[in-house]
Design a protein around this motif. Structure first.
Motif, mmCIF file in Angstrom:
data_model
loop_
_atom_site.group_PDB
_atom_site.id
_atom_site.type_symbol
_atom_site.label_atom_id
_atom_site.label_comp_id
_atom_site.label_asym_id
_atom_site.label_seq_id
_atom_site.Cartn_x
_atom_site.Cartn_y
_atom_site.Cartn_z
ATOM 1 N N GLY A 11 48.414 53.447 3.772
ATOM 2 C CA GLY A 11 47.228 53.535 2.931
ATOM 3 C C GLY A 11 47.667 53.438 1.480
ATOM 4 N N SER A 12 47.311 54.440 0.681
ATOM 5 C CA SER A 12 47.654 54.385 -0.745
ATOM 6 C C SER A 12 48.756 55.371 -1.138
ATOM 7 N N ALA A 13 49.397 56.028 -0.167
ATOM 8 C CA ALA A 13 50.448 57.004 -0.487
ATOM 9 C C ALA A 13 51.713 56.699 0.310
ATOM 10 N N GLY A 14 52.843 57.113 -0.244
ATOM 11 C CA GLY A 14 54.089 56.879 0.463
ATOM 12 C C GLY A 14 55.278 57.451 -0.259
ATOM 13 N N SER A 15 56.439 56.839 -0.042
ATOM 14 C CA SER A 15 57.667 57.369 -0.627
ATOM 15 C C SER A 15 58.636 56.247 -0.976
ATOM 16 N N LEU A 16 59.561 56.603 -1.874
ATOM 17 C CA LEU A 16 60.680 55.742 -2.229
ATOM 18 C C LEU A 16 61.946 56.500 -1.873
ATOM 19 N N SER A 17 62.783 55.877 -1.077
ATOM 20 C CA SER A 17 64.071 56.485 -0.729
ATOM 21 C C SER A 17 65.176 55.518 -1.138
ATOM 22 N N ALA A 18 66.381 56.048 -1.232
ATOM 23 C CA ALA A 18 67.539 55.219 -1.583
ATOM 24 C C ALA A 18 68.808 55.921 -1.126
ATOM 25 N N ILE A 19 69.860 55.154 -1.025
ATOM 26 C CA ILE A 19 71.186 55.724 -0.792
ATOM 27 C C ILE A 19 71.661 56.216 -2.155
ATOM 28 N N THR A 20 72.049 57.483 -2.221
ATOM 29 C CA THR A 20 72.429 58.077 -3.504
ATOM 30 C C THR A 20 73.874 58.560 -3.532
ATOM 31 N N ARG A 21 74.558 58.449 -2.418
ATOM 32 C CA ARG A 21 75.946 58.906 -2.342
ATOM 33 C C ARG A 21 76.802 57.829 -1.675
ATOM 34 N N PRO A 22 78.077 57.793 -1.991
ATOM 35 C CA PRO A 22 78.956 56.802 -1.357
ATOM 36 C C PRO A 22 79.026 56.946 0.164
ATOM 37 N N THR A 23 78.619 58.094 0.703
ATOM 38 C CA THR A 23 78.644 58.318 2.148
ATOM 39 C C THR A 23 77.582 57.500 2.879
ATOM 40 N N GLY A 24 76.636 56.907 2.138
ATOM 41 C CA GLY A 24 75.598 56.106 2.766
ATOM 42 C C GLY A 24 74.358 56.892 3.143
ATOM 43 N N GLU A 25 74.299 58.135 2.733
ATOM 44 C CA GLU A 25 73.164 59.003 3.059
ATOM 45 C C GLU A 25 71.929 58.584 2.254
ATOM 46 N N ARG A 26 70.818 58.386 2.951
ATOM 47 C CA ARG A 26 69.554 57.994 2.307
ATOM 48 C C ARG A 26 68.730 59.252 2.045
ATOM 49 N N GLN A 27 68.138 59.317 0.842
ATOM 50 C CA GLN A 27 67.313 60.457 0.453
ATOM 51 C C GLN A 27 65.950 59.983 -0.023
ATOM 52 N N GLN A 28 64.923 60.784 0.243
ATOM 53 C CA GLN A 28 63.621 60.519 -0.349
ATOM 54 C C GLN A 28 63.696 60.979 -1.798
ATOM 55 N N LEU A 29 63.532 60.044 -2.725
ATOM 56 C CA LEU A 29 63.617 60.368 -4.144
ATOM 57 C C LEU A 29 62.259 60.693 -4.744
ATOM 58 N N CYS A 30 61.233 59.947 -4.322
ATOM 59 C CA CYS A 30 59.936 60.048 -4.998
ATOM 60 C C CYS A 30 58.785 59.901 -4.019
ATOM 61 N N ARG A 31 57.665 60.471 -4.423
ATOM 62 C CA ARG A 31 56.392 60.234 -3.761
ATOM 63 C C ARG A 31 55.676 59.136 -4.537
ATOM 64 N N LEU A 32 54.966 58.289 -3.826
ATOM 65 C CA LEU A 32 54.305 57.141 -4.435
ATOM 66 C C LEU A 32 52.810 57.156 -4.151
ATOM 67 N N ASP A 33 52.041 56.681 -5.104
ATOM 68 C CA ASP A 33 50.610 56.441 -4.929
ATOM 69 C C ASP A 33 50.299 55.088 -5.541
ATOM 70 N N VAL A 34 49.486 54.300 -4.847
ATOM 71 C CA VAL A 34 49.114 52.986 -5.368
ATOM 72 C C VAL A 34 48.176 53.163 -6.554
ATOM 73 N N LYS A 35 48.574 52.618 -7.713
ATOM 74 C CA LYS A 35 47.725 52.601 -8.913
ATOM 75 C C LYS A 35 46.913 51.317 -8.965
ATOM 76 N N VAL A 36 47.594 50.199 -8.715
ATOM 77 C CA VAL A 36 46.962 48.886 -8.779
ATOM 78 C C VAL A 36 47.440 48.072 -7.585
ATOM 79 N N ARG A 37 46.487 47.477 -6.898
ATOM 80 C CA ARG A 37 46.813 46.572 -5.787
ATOM 81 C C ARG A 37 46.200 45.232 -6.140
ATOM 82 N N GLU A 38 47.061 44.245 -6.383
ATOM 83 C CA GLU A 38 46.569 42.913 -6.735
ATOM 84 C C GLU A 38 47.295 41.895 -5.876
ATOM 85 N N ALA A 39 46.824 40.692 -5.870
ATOM 86 C CA ALA A 39 47.436 39.644 -5.054
ATOM 87 C C ALA A 39 48.926 39.533 -5.365
ATOM 88 N N GLY A 40 49.728 39.814 -4.383
ATOM 89 C CA GLY A 40 51.163 39.636 -4.536
ATOM 90 C C GLY A 40 51.932 40.788 -5.149
#
Length: 153
Positions: free
Chosen positions: A86-115
């Motif tokens: 829907g309009s909410a979600g998360s951004l995760s990334a690998i933040t350590r050399p060990t390859g561990e992925r972490q949820q960094l941020c919560r996301l909300d759609v501000k603008v949805r446009e073509a592309g």
């Protein structure tokens, strides 16, 4: 500029963080597969993803490492991943050399446009330590711009 055919994820982290780092004499910003975009933001190319009217999942590739204070400040963002339902979600990334992925941020759609999607970003609980707990969970960070690959639009 990243190739629009394949899509991209552009994020500036937080303007005050970039301003702080820019004043540190021993700063080092290392980019691997990432391009510095306008006004200090960073563009990661999309490597994989799907988008429907309700759900969006995209993986980007590349590594951004910000170092300063002789390594005491170290921010690593590798292969960021965006998941939206829907309009909410998360951004995760690998933040350590060990390859561990972490949820960094919560996301909300501000603008949805073509592309493209413009996403409002709030620091998640697990994201605060990446910035040395200077920014508490819930801090509004810079927006993320997700440009969808041409074939996914």
């Amino acid at each position: 500029m990243a190739d629009d055919t394949h899509g991209s994820l552009t994020w500036g982290l937080k303007k005050s963080f970039r301003e702080y780092v820019s004043g540190i004499s021993d700063r080092n910003i290392a980019l691997d597969g990432v391009e510095e975009a306008t006004e200090g933001s960073f563009t990661f190319p999309i490597s994989d993803g799907t988008s429907t009217s309700e759900d969006t999942t995209f993986s980007a590739m590349g590594t951004l490492i910000v170092r300063a204070h002789r390594g005491m400040l170290l921010v690593r963002i590798q292969d960021p991943h965006v998941t939206l339902s829907g309009s909410a979600g998360s951004l995760s990334a690998i933040t350590r050399p060990t390859g561990e992925r972490q949820q960094l941020c919560r996301l909300d759609v501000k603008v949805r446009e073509a592309g493209a999607l413009i996403l409002r970003v709030e620091l998640a609980d697990d994201g605060a330590p990446l910035f040395g707990d200077i920014y508490p969970p819930g801090t509004v960070m810079d927006d993320v711009t997700l440009r969808l690959p041409r074939e996914k639009r």
